[in-house]
Design a protein around this motif. Structure first.
Motif, PDB file in Angstrom:
ATOM      1  N   ILE A  72      -7.090   5.244   4.484  1.00 42.19           N
ATOM      2  CA  ILE A  72      -7.003   3.908   5.527  1.00 42.19           C
ATOM      3  C   ILE A  72      -8.028   3.822   6.686  1.00 42.19           C
ATOM      4  N   GLU A  73      -8.427   2.735   6.791  1.00 42.99           N
ATOM      5  CA  GLU A  73      -9.235   2.125   8.160  1.00 42.99           C
ATOM      6  C   GLU A  73      -7.883   1.342   9.055  1.00 42.99           C
ATOM      7  N   LEU A  94       1.003  -0.886   0.200  1.00 37.42           N
ATOM      8  CA  LEU A  94       0.219   0.609  -0.650  1.00 37.42           C
ATOM      9  C   LEU A  94       0.152   0.739   0.033  1.00 37.42           C
ATOM     10  N   THR A  95       0.209   2.033  -1.205  1.00 37.32           N
ATOM     11  CA  THR A  95       1.648   3.200  -0.841  1.00 37.32           C
ATOM     12  C   THR A  95       1.099   4.450  -0.184  1.00 37.32           C
ATOM     13  N   TRP A  96       1.207   5.793  -0.124  1.00 34.92           N
ATOM     14  CA  TRP A  96       1.197   6.619   1.241  1.00 34.92           C
ATOM     15  C   TRP A  96      -0.504   6.969   0.218  1.00 34.92           C
ATOM     16  N   ALA A 130      -5.712  10.107   9.681  1.00 33.89           N
ATOM     17  CA  ALA A 130      -4.859  11.429   8.712  1.00 33.89           C
ATOM     18  C   ALA A 130      -6.229  12.882   9.083  1.00 33.89           C
ATOM     19  N   GLY A 131      -5.972  13.572   8.661  1.00 33.65           N
ATOM     20  CA  GLY A 131      -6.511  15.142   9.300  1.00 33.65           C
ATOM     21  C   GLY A 131      -5.819  16.118   8.625  1.00 33.65           C
ATOM     22  N   GLN A 140     -10.268  -1.900   3.138  1.00 38.05           N
ATOM     23  CA  GLN A 140     -10.963  -0.901   3.732  1.00 38.05           C
ATOM     24  C   GLN A 140     -11.086   0.592   4.095  1.00 38.05           C
ATOM     25  N   TYR A 141     -12.226   1.429   3.957  1.00 36.18           N
ATOM     26  CA  TYR A 141     -11.381   2.952   4.076  1.00 36.18           C
ATOM     27  C   TYR A 141     -12.562   3.434   4.968  1.00 36.18           C
ATOM     28  N   GLN A 142     -12.562   4.443   6.069  1.00 36.98           N
ATOM     29  CA  GLN A 142     -12.548   5.358   6.543  1.00 36.98           C
ATOM     30  C   GLN A 142     -13.206   6.860   5.759  1.00 36.98           C
TER      31      GLN A 142
END
Lengths: 258, 596
Positions: free
Chosen positions: B187-188, B155-157, B194-195, B228-230
């Protein structure tokens, strides 16, 4: 006693006050305004206090050509129900018919400051609210006696304060500044309570004044613009309470031509 | 305060530098599921610490490359030097049952220290739904999915955090709502955060040519490319105001992400832009004359307060218009002109709300309608015309007509309204300027006033109730607390019952004796047991109750005592006479005590 009488009257299908009221309306519809005035006034003498009765009496007086008592009765109707739009409309209509369109004297400053919120509330609403809060206050005290619950003291103090405010408001509503309306076309106001006193100024029919004192048939009146003087009570219709019949000559039977 | 705590910490660390070598191993859970990962954490303290020697354990696969690496060095005030080390190793159980991790050897200051053995219970099902302890393994600029170590799942940034913007429609009519959704995908994982920088606000894209309304942001979970992502979604409802090709600009998002990687916590700053979106806005077809300007989907309701009234007495007509559309451009139904009535200014209330389908609006318009004449009043049909973009056509909603029966007001052929009503706001039929008519139907009239008995009663009842309740409760409290009072209060009633019961007892004289003695014991608040006639004589004497009542009671007691000790049973008549005398005696003593 009155209630027992009413219950009995209702049981036999007759409410005497209702019958008088209907007779007054019937007289009014037949343009017999003097009879209508007489019957409506009879209801008020019998302590029937209802904004509709005052309003209809105001109409009957207006149709009789007596604009002063008409204004007084519209004021009474509004005293009982400040949201009574028909009464306000007819009052404004009659005031436009007066010659000077004198302002209504304002209530005392303390009332304007402390009780500014109660102007639009009918006296009955304040009385009912007071009774509810009063009952709640004593219920809280009973609860405190029965079981100490945290916060009851604060709640009691709060309710007590509300009772004081509502009580003051109810008292102010039942003892309003005594307003009166000039019921003669020209009424001289003198420097003292004597016919020999010099005339200070004149009131015209429909002018609203504050009655500050009464003495042996004379009233000391004050206008909204600050003029003060004495005039015979017989030339005034007191708005009340108490609600008294309008004095003066009976001009009933003729349509207003003002 | 903080400075003192810091100094304390430094002092403790300085002292700790000289402490004995120490080593400890822990796991984040001793109950794990087969196939699920967990973390073995080893802590060591001392001067010179070597890397732990991780053993092979049957039933466990342990990644001997530590995922957590923490080293600290500190120096004591006396010049000594110390160090502490933490290592975290990811392990996975391959079989169920009990597995023991043997002591792990760590060399500290030349000594071979061993940790305590750890016992694990491995079950078939995963022990918890908690995510794995080490979700990301940084490999250069790539993440590896924790569920598999294969290089293709890296998984990349850019895959860990990204943004999208999309719309639900790309071809609409003027006024038809378009939902613009701006999504921030993260990504969950527990170890990726992240923000946006503190204080930064979401910058919506430019929407020239649209009337835009924002919706509340919402967060949901979505799967993309098997991950899974938020997803944090920002939505705007856009109402195109002009036809043509309109462009929704790029969405620019600046933020950062932090991830726990093999080499510690890493931070990455983002500056993302979504591509612009073009919307084709079609003009509305030829508009009918009664078109209100509303585009969307609506319902219209009309309600009359009464269907019968009197001349001059107003009725209320309430129109309710509800639906989905631009609240600022939906217009309202118009009340047609009605001859011979007085119509007040409408009272309007608009309530927009935000539901799943977008923005909905509920508009209420209330008219006060007063008939002037006594003929039946007909309120004609009320129409509301709007454009339905789904059907691509104009639709007209209709309500009415309504017929109202108007009764004649007493004394009036015709009701008229004065000049106080603004002439531009009302439809008047003025024949003369005059007053409003009589009001002929008050409720049952009755004399009354502020001093009526009812109100006085209402004012007096609550305090009276309070006094009664308070008295009752004070009495109850006294009975609870003051046993002397309670005994004396209930003495007579209790004794009367006992006397009545004595008559039916097998040994009536003794029961009578006990009733009388019980009465006196209760009255004088002394223990009942063992009282004799001599005691009674003394007690009543102390209380100053002498004379006939005392003598009478003493005689009864002595008679009962004689019966008991002399063995000469009393006859039924004698018992009844004694009972009667006892009742009278108790009464007399009570009166005498009350008098005293």
């Amino acid at each position: 006693m009155v209630q027992i009488f009413l219950i009995i009257a209702a049981a036999v299908g007759q409410n005497p006050y209702q019958v008088t009221f209907e007779r007054a309306c019937a007289a009014y519809s037949k343009d017999d305004y003097s009879t209508a005035v007489q019957l409506f006034e009879q209801l008020i003498t019998e302590h029937v206090v209802h904004p509709f009765v005052f309003y209809d009496l105001g109409n009957a007086y207006y149709r009789s050509g007596r604009i002063g008592p008409a204004i007084a009765n519209y004021e009474r109707a509004l005293q009982q129900d400040p949201h009574f739009d028909n009464a306000r409309q007819n009052l404004n209509f009659c005031l436009r018919k007066t010659q000077r369109r004198l302002e209504k004297p304002a209530p005392p400053v303390w009332e304007q400051t402390l009780l500014f919120w109660h102007t639009a509330l009918p006296p009955a609403a304040i009385r009912n609210a007071l009774i509810v809060v009063w009952a709640a206050f004593w219920s809280l005290l009973v609860l405190r006696e029965w079981r100490p619950v945290p916060g009851l003291r604060a709640a009691s103090v709060m309710l007590g304060s509300v009772i004081l405010v509502l009580g003051l408001s109810a008292w102010a509503k039942s003892h309003p500044p005594l307003l009166a309306v000039a019921s003669e076309s020209r009424a001289p106001v003198r420097y003292g309570p004597d016919d020999k006193e010099a005339v200070h100024f004149e009131l015209l029919e429909g002018d609203r004044v504050l009655v500050e004192a009464r003495d042996q048939g004379w009233a000391r009146v004050a206008t909204a613009d600050g003029n003060r003087g004495w005039m015979p009570q017989s030339e005034l219709t007191l708005v009340g309470p108490p609600y008294e019949p309008a004095p003066g000559p009976d001009h009933a039977g003729k349509e207003s031509n003002t | 305060m903080h400075a003192a705590a810091y100094l304390g910490f430094v002092w403790a660390a300085a002292l700790g530098a000289g402490t004995a070598p120490f080593v400890k191993a822990t796991v984040d859970s001793t109950s794990v599921g087969r196939g699920s990962s967990f973390l073995i954490r080893i802590e060591a303290r001392g001067g010179d610490i070597k890397e732990p020697e991780i053993p092979d354990v049957d039933g466990l696969v342990i990644d001997k490359h530590p995922q957590i690496t923490e080293d600290q060095f500190h120096f004591s005030l006396g010049g000594g030097r110390g160090a502490s080390m933490v290592r975290g190793y990811v392990a996975r159980a391959t079989r169920t049952g009990k597995i023991t991790i043997p002591p792990i050897v760590v060399r500290v200051d030349g000594q071979e220290l061993r940790t305590e053995p750890i016992e694990l219970m491995v079950t078939e099902a995963p022990a918890s739904v908690r995510p794995p302890p080490n979700p990301s393994r940084i490999r250069g600029e790539n993440f590896a999915n924790d569920q598999a170590d294969s290089p293709e799942s890296a998984l990349t940034w850019d895959e860990a955090v990204f943004t999208t913007s999309d719309v639900d429609k790309k071809e609409v009519f003027v006024g038809e709502p378009v939902r613009l959704t701006l999504s921030l995908w993260v990504i969950e994982s527990d170890s990726v955060q992240a923000g946006t920088p503190p204080g930064a606000r979401i910058q919506y894209p430019t929407t020239e040519g649209f009337y835009a309304l924002e919706r509340e942001p919402r967060v949901n979970r979505q799967t993309r490319d098997g991950r899974q992502y938020q997803v944090r979604q920002y939505q705007q409802i856009l109402y195109p105001t002009v036809p043509g090709e309109l462009t929704i600009g790029s969405w620019h998002w600046e933020g950062f992400a932090q991830a726990l990687t093999r080499i510690g916590i890493q931070t990455r700053e983002y500056d993302r832009q979504t591509p612009p979106i073009t919307i084709l806005v079609k003009p509305l077809p030829d508009q009918p004359a009664n078109f209100s300007g509303a585009v969307g989907d609506f319902v219209l309701e009309a309600k009359l307060s009464r269907y019968e009234t009197m001349q001059g007495t107003p009725i209320q007509l309430t129109l309710r218009l509800a639906g989905h559309g631009n609240p600022n451009a939906m217009g309202e139904p118009q009340l047609p002109s009605i001859p011979g009535v007085y119509i007040s200014d409408p009272q309007k209330d608009t309530r927009p709300s935000n539901d799943a389908q977008g923005f909905s609006v509920e508009k209420t318009i209330a008219y006060s309608i007063a008939p002037v004449e006594s003929n039946d009043l007909t309120i004609p049909e009320i129409e509301f015309c709007y454009f339905d973009p789904q059907a691509a056509t104009y639709k007209t909603l209709k309500q009415g007509p309504f017929t109202v029966k108007v009764l004649r007001a007493p004394g009036q052929q015709r009701v008229v309204f004065g000049e106080s009503v603004p002439s531009d706001k009302v439809k008047l039929d003025v024949v003369e300027e005059s007053i409003l008519p009589l009001i002929a139907a008050p409720a049952a009239l009755r004399p009354g006033g502020s001093s009526s008995v009812d109100e006085l009663l209402w004012l007096l009842l609550p305090p009276a109730g309070y006094v009664a309740a308070a008295t009752l409760m004070a009495r109850r409290r006294r009975f609870t607390r003051d046993t002397r009072y309670a005994r004396a209060y209930y003495a007579k009633g209790k004794a009367h019952k006992r006397v009545r019961a004595a008559m039916k007892a097998t040994d009536p004289s003794q029961e009578l004796y006990r009733a009388l003695v019980g009465f006196l014991a209760d009255k004088f608040d002394v223990p009942e047991a063992g009282i004799t006639s001599a005691d009674v004589e003394r007690l009543v004497g102390e209380k100053g109750v002498n004379g006939e009542p005392t003598e009478s009671v003493l005689k009864i007691l002595r008679a009962c005592e004689r019966e008991r000790y002399a063995g000469a049973p009393l006859s039924r008549d004698e018992i009844e006479a004694l009972a009667h005398a006892a009742l009278k005696g108790m009464e007399d003593i009570e009166v005498a005590l009350r008098r005293d």
